[in-house]
Design an enzyme around this catalytic site. Structure first.
Site, PDB file in Angstrom:
ATOM      1  N   ASP A  60       0.827  -1.209   0.000  1.00 49.37           N
ATOM      2  CA  ASP A  60       0.000   0.000   0.000  1.00 49.37           C
ATOM      3  C   ASP A  60       0.864   1.263   0.000  1.00 49.37           C
ATOM      4  O   ASP A  60       1.976   1.263   0.532  1.00 49.37           O
ATOM      5  CB  ASP A  60      -0.890  -0.030   1.251  1.00 49.37           C
ATOM      6  N   SER A 118      -6.715  -6.362  -6.054  1.00 53.22           N
ATOM      7  CA  SER A 118      -7.863  -6.968  -5.368  1.00 53.22           C
ATOM      8  C   SER A 118      -9.083  -6.970  -6.294  1.00 53.22           C
ATOM      9  O   SER A 118      -9.118  -6.243  -7.298  1.00 53.22           O
ATOM     10  CB  SER A 118      -8.189  -6.181  -4.097  1.00 53.22           C
ATOM     11  N   ASN A 176     -10.213  -3.559  -6.785  1.00 50.67           N
ATOM     12  CA  ASN A 176      -9.373  -2.614  -7.550  1.00 50.67           C
ATOM     13  C   ASN A 176      -9.892  -2.350  -8.973  1.00 50.67           C
ATOM     14  O   ASN A 176      -9.485  -1.374  -9.610  1.00 50.67           O
ATOM     15  CB  ASN A 176      -7.918  -3.081  -7.623  1.00 50.67           C
TER      16      ASN A 176
HETATM   17  C1  FPP Z   1      -1.923  -0.200  -3.454  1.00 47.75           C
HETATM   18  O1  FPP Z   1      -1.449   1.137  -3.375  1.00 47.75           O
HETATM   19  C2  FPP Z   1      -1.252  -0.881  -4.559  1.00 47.75           C
HETATM   20  C3  FPP Z   1      -1.876  -1.465  -5.621  1.00 47.75           C
HETATM   21  C4  FPP Z   1      -3.351  -1.503  -5.755  1.00 47.75           C
HETATM   22  C5  FPP Z   1      -1.124  -2.078  -6.730  1.00 47.75           C
HETATM   23  C6  FPP Z   1       0.171  -2.746  -6.394  1.00 47.75           C
HETATM   24  C7  FPP Z   1       0.941  -2.946  -7.640  1.00 47.75           C
HETATM   25  C8  FPP Z   1       2.298  -2.859  -7.771  1.00 47.75           C
HETATM   26  C9  FPP Z   1       3.197  -2.670  -6.622  1.00 47.75           C
HETATM   27  C10 FPP Z   1       2.985  -2.940  -9.112  1.00 47.75           C
HETATM   28  C11 FPP Z   1       2.693  -4.116  -9.961  1.00 47.75           C
HETATM   29  C12 FPP Z   1       2.764  -5.437  -9.274  1.00 47.75           C
HETATM   30  C13 FPP Z   1       3.739  -6.361  -9.453  1.00 47.75           C
HETATM   31  C14 FPP Z   1       3.653  -7.652  -8.729  1.00 47.75           C
HETATM   32  C15 FPP Z   1       4.905  -6.151 -10.334  1.00 47.75           C
HETATM   33  P1  FPP Z   1      -2.475   2.332  -3.623  1.00 47.75           P
HETATM   34  O2  FPP Z   1      -2.474   2.649  -5.068  1.00 47.75           O
HETATM   35  O3  FPP Z   1      -3.815   1.961  -3.062  1.00 47.75           O
HETATM   36  O4  FPP Z   1      -1.829   3.482  -2.803  1.00 47.75           O
HETATM   37  P2  FPP Z   1      -2.619   4.649  -2.046  1.00 47.75           P
HETATM   38  O5  FPP Z   1      -3.491   3.993  -1.007  1.00 47.75           O
HETATM   39  O6  FPP Z   1      -1.528   5.479  -1.455  1.00 47.75           O
HETATM   40  O7  FPP Z   1      -3.424   5.412  -3.082  1.00 47.75           O
END
Ligand code: FPP
Length: 229
Positions: free
Chosen positions: A2, A47, A50
């Site tokens: 996150d 998720s 998402n």
């Molecule tokens: C949550 O942060 C993160 C995600 C929904 C996506 C995670 C994806 C990656 C790290 C990159 C691709 C994955 C791989 C395995 C290479 P957020 O966007 O909800 O952050 P925020 O809460 O600060 O807005």
């Protein structure tokens, strides 16, 4: 993983830049896990909820994932890490399904280390899918419902033969599990760090392991019982 969006906002960058830097943190974390002897690691990458994000962010995330799978497959093979995908696989874009199947097949023989990727994952959909599987198996006479225990449910979960997590690391300070492996984490220890995922480094991983090492895991017993054993 996150905090990608907040990391980017704090730097006046587009959210996708946070995800791009998040993918770099994934590579660092895989190396750190192996270095510290952690054999199974599961990343919550996307998720079921998402899909409700803006279309361009969803597309960019799938693109990053495809790129990661293409670039990192040789590294997974070199490190002898088996890839396992958990989630509603068939709803992912075809190109992502193809890249995932290829990586799973190419790493299927490895048994020591596993990288789980939770994609289009949610515990509630997992439970629903597991129930459907059990009902089907019961109708075919393959399970005995009169004596059904939690261990009989396990093979119907996406995680199948994967061990339950010992430790959950959540970055960026949120105090919740967000539909992540809710059944499997029944007895997991939880480590929350304020570090945004793109900033997550080996030292943060080591700090989480130190925190874990100091927990007393009682599984419902008392401290005195554990000390006697
Ligand atoms: C949550 O942060 C993160 C995600 C929904 C996506 C995670 C994806 C990656 C790290 C990159 C691709 C994955 C791989 C395995 C290479 P957020 O966007 O909800 O952050 P925020 O809460 O600060 O807005």
């Amino acid at each position: 993983m996150d905090g990608n969006g907040r990391w980017a906002n704090e730097r006046n960058l587009p959210r996708i830049e946070g995800h791009r830097r998040g993918a770099e943190a994934v590579k660092r974390t895989l190396a750190a896990a192996q270095k510290h002897g952690v054999k199974n690691i599961t990343l919550y990458a996307f998720s079921v909820e998402n899909w409700n994000r803006p279309k361009d962010e969803v597309e960019a995330l799938m693109g990053l994932l495809n790129r990661f799978l293409k670039d990192q497959l040789p590294e997974l093979i070199k490190r002898k890490i088996r890839l396992r995908v958990i989630g509603r696989f068939k709803e992912l874009p075809q190109s992502t399904q193809d890249a995932l199947r290829k990586a799973e097949a190419a790493t299927a023989e490895f048994t020591e280390y596993t990288l789980g990727l939770a994609l289009n994952y949610g515990s509630r959909t997992e439970v629903v899918d597991a129930i459907k599987g059990v009902v089907k198996a019961a109708a075919a006479g393959e399970v005995d419902m009169s004596n059904f225990l939690y261990d009989d449910l396990r093979p119907f979960l996406y995680t199948g033969d994967m061990p339950d997590p010992d430790l959950v690391i959540r970055t960026s300070g949120e105090l919740r599990l967000s539909n992540f492996l809710m059944l499997q984490c029944a007895y997991a220890e939880i480590h929350i760090t304020k570090t945004r995922w793109p900033d997550f480094k080996e030292a943060d991983f080591a700090a989480a392991l130190d925190d874990f090492a100091n927990r007393e895991r009682r599984y419902g017993k008392t401290s005195q019982q554990l000390q006697k054993a």
